[in-house]
Enzyme design. Structure first.
Site, short mmCIF file in Angstrom:
data_model
loop_
_atom_site.label_atom_id
_atom_site.label_comp_id
_atom_site.label_asym_id
_atom_site.label_seq_id
_atom_site.Cartn_x
_atom_site.Cartn_y
_atom_site.Cartn_z
CD GLU A 63 4.83 -35.10 94.75
OE1 GLU A 63 4.50 -34.06 94.17
OE2 GLU A 63 5.36 -36.07 94.19
CE1 TYR A 81 5.13 -64.46 107.01
CE2 TYR A 81 4.91 -62.07 107.19
CZ TYR A 81 5.65 -63.18 106.84
OH TYR A 81 6.89 -63.03 106.30
CG ASP A 101 7.32 -32.80 92.58
OD1 ASP A 101 7.55 -31.86 93.36
OD2 ASP A 101 7.85 -33.93 92.67
#
Lengths: 382, 796
Positions: free
Chosen positions: A210, A114, A262
């Site tokens: 994770e 911005y 994972d």
């Protein structure tokens, strides 16, 4: 997402070293502007050299065990149709950063978007189409100026959580991470020593998981109390703040970092990033990479080793297979027998597994049996 | 109304003169009322007789009764009943057909006499006070030409008989073919209004003109003269006072000047018609005629009143004219006339309209080459025709030999071929033609069909020519790109023909509609039945996508495009007598497609080049757009003088894009040779404002006085690399109108006319010379490679 930019730095707290750092950054920005002006006034084409953040310009430093950025740089030219706008954006952001340093304030990435956003004079075109454009330019400026994001007075949104046997000081506030309830301490994007200092640490290691769902399981089971450790999560691919904090815990306090991720190409790559750094931030590996991080699971062998049911299998699709092969071919994996075997087995299995799959055995199987057993057996990949 | 005092006085006079004409029409000297009574009585008797017979025999009719009703039908009677076959289906089309037939005849006559045509078409509204709801009204169509005139004894035949003409029996390229046209128009006028045709013709400049009024007798196919005297009133002065603008033009000496019309013919026909603008209108016909006949000057005085509901019907006439004010300001004296010996298409000769008078100026000063008449080619002759030819020749030259007949009456039969043919039918070369019977003729016919003969001669064809095509298009269509191609003659059914095509693209043409196809046969515009026409099919079948145009499958391409197709032939195969569409012979369509593809390739090259230029312009815009932002940021960081920095960057931006332009032109041979302006048969106009809209931009507080200016002026990327930069930018044309005439060295003509103010053309010797010195290259359609073109009849 921190939509409203809020000044995070506290002026009264700025140390002398920070002031020196700002002076250094400022002089680099002025150098950049000078080079543009002098070239333009001499009738030559203004250019900004921007080191390449690509795989081809990433060097695997085997000795240090981390990724480093090569010397290749791209010239960003004003008089190039594809680069003219980016050149203009680079100049705009350089000026914004200068203003931030002068005001001794910091802005979020979105805030910077911005800050630089307005309509180009005489047209209907906006200086930045979206925040992604702005973020890219800021990363370019980081490498081009050789200054880190925090040195440019820019921070990212908070991501990642910490809890455990440690007390820290965050911008003067003492925070006891043993007393963070169920939510934990939100890791800020800037965790440099001038912002966060370690006060008292009893923990013997760090367990990084994770996702916050798994982290919540561990926190509820008071894993960190039982095993005297620090528990962190990175919300998937960990942000720079999380990685930098892990690196400092590892580097300054000598805590080993164990990762529970994972069993899929995504998890493998998260580990790779934590361990040897990422391609796009190779220039910061020095600060971020943790070469002795350890991967304790989930492993491909766990389907049989833990006697999991068929239901936990998530079939690998073509993208997964392609990505797995790609990861196996990265130089830092290529010479690693353990990882080659791991990925090979996953591909032969033909399925992925999430950490949550262990819940099928028992709600607290992962905290009470899986992780303790692996730690005890020192069964991990490095 | 100026004409009103003269009209009432003229009309009664005409009526009194014509009174006997009606009497002549009747069979005897009966009064019309008596005649009617007599015939109805006869019919009553006839009917009664038939009824009685039917009752007696039980049959509806007997052979005898039928025989009593069988009789000759005159051609005129047939067409009077079937007027739609000739293009008189409705009042609007009738008006158009009348104008068309008269104009066609005038042009043919002028060209045959070697006169540059100057034709004035006047349509007068004879019922200006009719209610708005009237579907049709009475008009008087007058066409005045400066042709050779018609000798007195031929007037009746030319205007008063159907199927009488000089053009039917020969194989020669001309507009008219059957000799139906003008007499049919007169007949239509007579049927709808009862008024005879009024003809003024002056074949001899030193003698007074003939003034003849004639009505056609449909029963006898003969004209009946009602008035026959001599007058000095040629060209008829009446037309000069029809309106205030006509009087003004007459005062300028540009309307029907006696010096322009020393000989000539004027024909006036009163008819029931309907004047309405739009597609298929007289206006469109004349516009298209002007395009295909750039050597003609045509003036059109429109009627004072237009059919009221024309607004909804005027859809996409896309040709634009100068407004009256424009024309008056730019051209106060006289409409631009080409200068003698000026052999370049002029970009300043434009159609203009002034207060109800449309002027189509002359764009070139040469007549089309005279065409030769040819004998039929053996391959195009059918058995019946062959038998008839044998008979005719026997009558014309009693005792002629078969050997001579073959050589004399056919084209492309050499003495050797003739004797071979004689041997083939086992006749000696001295055998008399009278000995040829039906069997022998059939054998001969078969031999002729199988014989290996050269194609028919092609000097019977007069193409419009690339240069004149461009001149015509330039005059009538406001576009930015023009290309034309003229094919070598080809043959269908033993008749030679030749296809020409031209396209105009961009400029003021509308880009959202389908392309407009304008069709011509022997320089005559075809306005109706477009989709039945071979040319339309050729346009649809050509793949315009290859040339960067939108082209929906099975339809016309879409874009600011006008496609012109011209077929020149000794006999154009129309699908009907009203000559509206060309029959779809494979050979014709193939040639049309080849011509279109040639134009398309030129357009494609141009569009690609234009896209390249646009990209360059955009590029410059992009740089200039961001320079202000960069200056502000850099100056804020290190305090550099913003004005100086801005100027330095702007200078660089301009220099850099200029360098890029230069590289484009000198970027190897490929681009240079493909420069569309370098091709034969291409004209490109610099359309003002065609460049991408410039980004005008200031620099906020450091606003430099030389902020980026709108670049519609001299910085507009010019597609003509060689155009001098300091030249007035208005309209440049680089016309390569080489090879318009066989044998004439292809010349690179650079038509630079300055602005359209009619100022004398500025010659630019250095660039023109440089151009001419450069070896011309052209794309070999077969190999796709560029090869040098030898200066010659280079229509490829």
């Amino acid at each position: 997402m921190a939509k409203k930019a809020a000044a995070a730095a506290n002026a009264s707290n700025v140390t002398k070293s920070v002031k020196e750092r700002d002076t250094r950054t400022m002089s680099r920005i002025v150098d950049l502007a000078d080079s543009v002006a002098s070239k333009a006034l001499a009738g030559r084409e203004p250019k900004v050299a921007i080191p390449l953040r690509t795989k081809s310009n990433t060097i695997w430093n085997r000795k240090r065990g981390m990724l480093e950025m090569g010397d290749a740089a791209a010239e960003r030219e004003l008089f190039n149709l594809n680069q003219a706008k980016q050149f203009m954006q680079t100049c705009l952001h350089a000026n914004s950063i200068k203003e931030l340093i002068e005001a001794e304030k910091t802005l979020s990435l979105r805030g910077m978007f911005y800050k630089g956003l307005h309509t180009v004079q005489g047209t209907k075109e906006k200086t930045f189409a979206d925040q992604d454009e702005s973020d890219g330019i800021l990363e370019d400026l980081e490498v081009s100026l050789g200054s880190l994001r925090e040195e440019l007075h820019i921070f990212a949104k908070k991501k990642g959580t910490m809890i455990g046997n440690i007390t820290i000081v965050d911008t003067g506030d003492e925070i006891d991470c043993r007393r963070m309830g169920s939510g934990g301490y939100a890791i800020p994007s800037i965790v440099e020593p001038d912002v966060i200092q370690f006060k008292k640490c009893d923990a013997k290691f760090v367990l990084h998981v994770e996702k916050d769902t798994v982290w919540g399981r561990f926190n509820e089971d008071k894993f960190w109390q039982k095993h005297n450790c620090i528990l962190t999560e990175g919300g998937g691919q960990p942000s720079r703040g999380v990685r930098r904090l892990l690196q400092r815990l590892n580097n300054e306090l000598g805590l080993p970092i164990y990762c529970l991720l994972d069993c899929d190409p995504w998890g493998h790559y998260i580990f790779s990033v934590i361990k040897q750094g990422s391609i796009s931030l190779a220039f910061e590996s020095n600060r971020l990479a943790i070469p002795d991080a350890k991967f304790i699971g989930i492993r491909s062998k766990d389907y049989t080793a833990c006697d999991l049911s068929d239901d936990v299998k998530v079939e690998m699709n073509d993208t997964d297979i392609k990505r797995a092969k790609e990861i196996a071919a990265y130089p830092w994996f290529l010479g690693h027998k353990g990882w080659q075997a791991e990925i090979d087995l996953m591909l032969r299995n033909g399925f992925k597994m999430e950490v949550e799959s262990l819940i099928t055995k028992d709600i607290s199987y992962v905290t009470e049996e899986y992780v303790p057993q692996r730690l005890k057996a020192k069964d991990w990949l490095v | 109304m100026d004409a009103s005092p003269s009209r009432p006085s003229a009309a009664p006079a005409a009526r009194t003169r014509r009174a006997p004409a009606h009497a002549d029409d009747a069979q005897a000297s009966l009064l019309p009322a008596e005649e009617e009574e007599l015939s109805s009585a006869k019919a009553r008797i006839e009917r009664k007789k038939r009824e009685l017979e039917k009752e007696a025999t039980g049959r509806r009719a007997t052979a005898e009764s039928m025989a009593s009703r069988q009789r000759d039908i005159s051609v005129s009677e047939f067409f009077a009943k079937n007027r739609h076959l000739l293009g008189f289906d409705n009042p609007r089309k009738a008006l158009l057909t009348t104008v068309k037939e008269a104009v066609d005849n005038s042009l043919d006559a002028c060209e045959e006499a070697g006169i540059l045509p100057d034709i004035t078409v006047i349509i007068e509204d004879l019922q200006p006070d009719r209610p708005a709801s009237a579907k049709s009204a009475r008009y008087r169509v007058s066409v005045v030409d400066n042709g050779p005139g018609i000798v007195r004894k031929q007037v009746e035949n030319v205007f008063g008989r159907l199927l009488y003409g000089s053009k039917f029996h020969r194989l020669k390229m001309s507009r008219g073919q059957q000799g139906i046209g003008i007499s049919a128009a007169g007949m239509y006028g007579l049927i709808t209004t009862g008024r005879p045709m009024v003809i003024h013709t002056r074949p001899d400049a030193r003698r007074p003109a003939h003034h003849i009024e004639l009505a056609m007798n449909t029963k006898t196919n003969r004209a009946e003269v009602t008035t026959d005297d001599e007058t000095e009133d040629f060209p008829p002065q009446r037309f000069l006072t029809l309106s205030s603008s006509a009087r003004r033009l007459a005062a300028e000496g540009t309307l029907l000047a006696s010096s322009d019309y020393v000989t000539g013919t004027s024909v006036s026909i009163e008819l029931e018609g309907r004047y309405q603008k739009g597609r298929g209108s007289v206006d469109e016909f004349l516009e298209l005629t002007a395009i295909a006949n750039p050597h003609a000057r045509i003036t059109f005085i429109t009627p004072s009143r237009v059919a009221d509901d024309d607004a909804d019907d005027t859809a996409p006439i896309r040709f634009t004219r100068n407004s009256a004010r424009d024309a008056a300001a730019a051209n106060p004296a006289a409409p631009a006339q080409p200068e003698p010996g000026d052999d370049k298409p002029r970009t300043d000769v434009k159609t203009e309209e002034r207060d109800g008078i449309i002027l189509f100026p002359r764009a070139v000063n040469e007549l089309p080459p005279e065409t030769k008449e040819i004998q039929p080619h053996p391959k195009g002759v059918e058995l019946g025709t062959l038998l008839q030819m044998v008979k005719d020749h026997e009558v014309a030259q009693p005792g002629a030999t078969l050997y001579n007949f073959l050589q004399d009456r056919f084209s492309r039969i050499s003495p050797a071929t003739a004797s071979k043919l004689c041997d083939g039918v086992k006749m000696s070369s001295r055998a008399k033609l009278g000995d040829v019977d039906h069997d022998l003729a059939e054998k001969l016919f078969k031999l002729l069909q199988d014989a290996d003969l050269p194609p028919p001669p092609t000097d019977c064809l007069a193409p419009i020519g690339v240069r004149q095509l461009l001149a015509g298009m330039l005059k009538g269509v406001r576009a930015e790109f023009y290309a034309a191609s003229s094919r070598e003659p080809a043959v269908y059914r033993g008749r030679p023909f030749l296809i020409e095509a031209a396209i105009a693209f961009g400029g003021e043409l509308s880009g959202d509609d389908s392309a407009r196809v304008i069709r011509f046969a022997n320089r005559v515009p075809l306005l109706f039945q477009q989709s039945a026409c071979s040319s339309f099919k050729a346009v649809v079948e050509t793949n315009w996508r290859n040339y960067d145009l939108q082209h929906p499958r099975g339809a016309l391409p879409v874009g600011p495009l006008v496609i012109m197709i011209h077929m020149a032939s000794v006999w154009v195969p129309f699908t009907s007598e009203s000559k509206e569409a060309i029959a779809d012979y494979d050979e014709i369509r193939k040639e049309m497609k080849l011509a279109l593809m040639e134009c398309g390739r030129k357009l494609g090259t141009y569009l690609k080049k234009r896209a390249r230029m646009r990209r360059e312009a955009e590029r410059r815009d992009v740089f200039e757009r961001y320079i202000g932002e960069i200056t502000k940021a850099v100056s804020a960081i290190n305090g550099t003088d913003a004005r100086k920095l801005y100027d330095a960057l702007l200078t660089q931006a301009k220099k850099r894009t200029a360098v890029a332009d230069l590289q484009l032109d000198e970027d190897g041979k490929a681009i240079k040779d493909e420069d569309p302006a370098d091709q034969d048969g291409v004209i490109i106009l610099d359309a003002p404002g065609s460049a991408a809209a410039p980004a005008s931009q200031g620099l906020g507080e450091v606003k430099p006085d030389r902020a980026i200016k709108s670049r519609s002026g001299d910085e507009t990327p010019s597609l003509l690399g060689d155009a001098p930069a300091d030249e007035p930018p208005a309209r440049r044309a680089n016309a390569k109108a080489s090879a318009a005439k066989p044998g004439k060295p292809a010349k690179a003509a650079k038509g630079d006319k300055g602005e359209k103010s009619g100022k004398p053309a500025k010659s630019e010797p250095p660039p023109a010379a440089a151009k001419a010195a450069k070896p011309k290259m052209r794309l070999d359609p077969k190999t796709g490679k560029l090869k040098p073109v030898d200066d010659g009849p280079g229509l490829f």
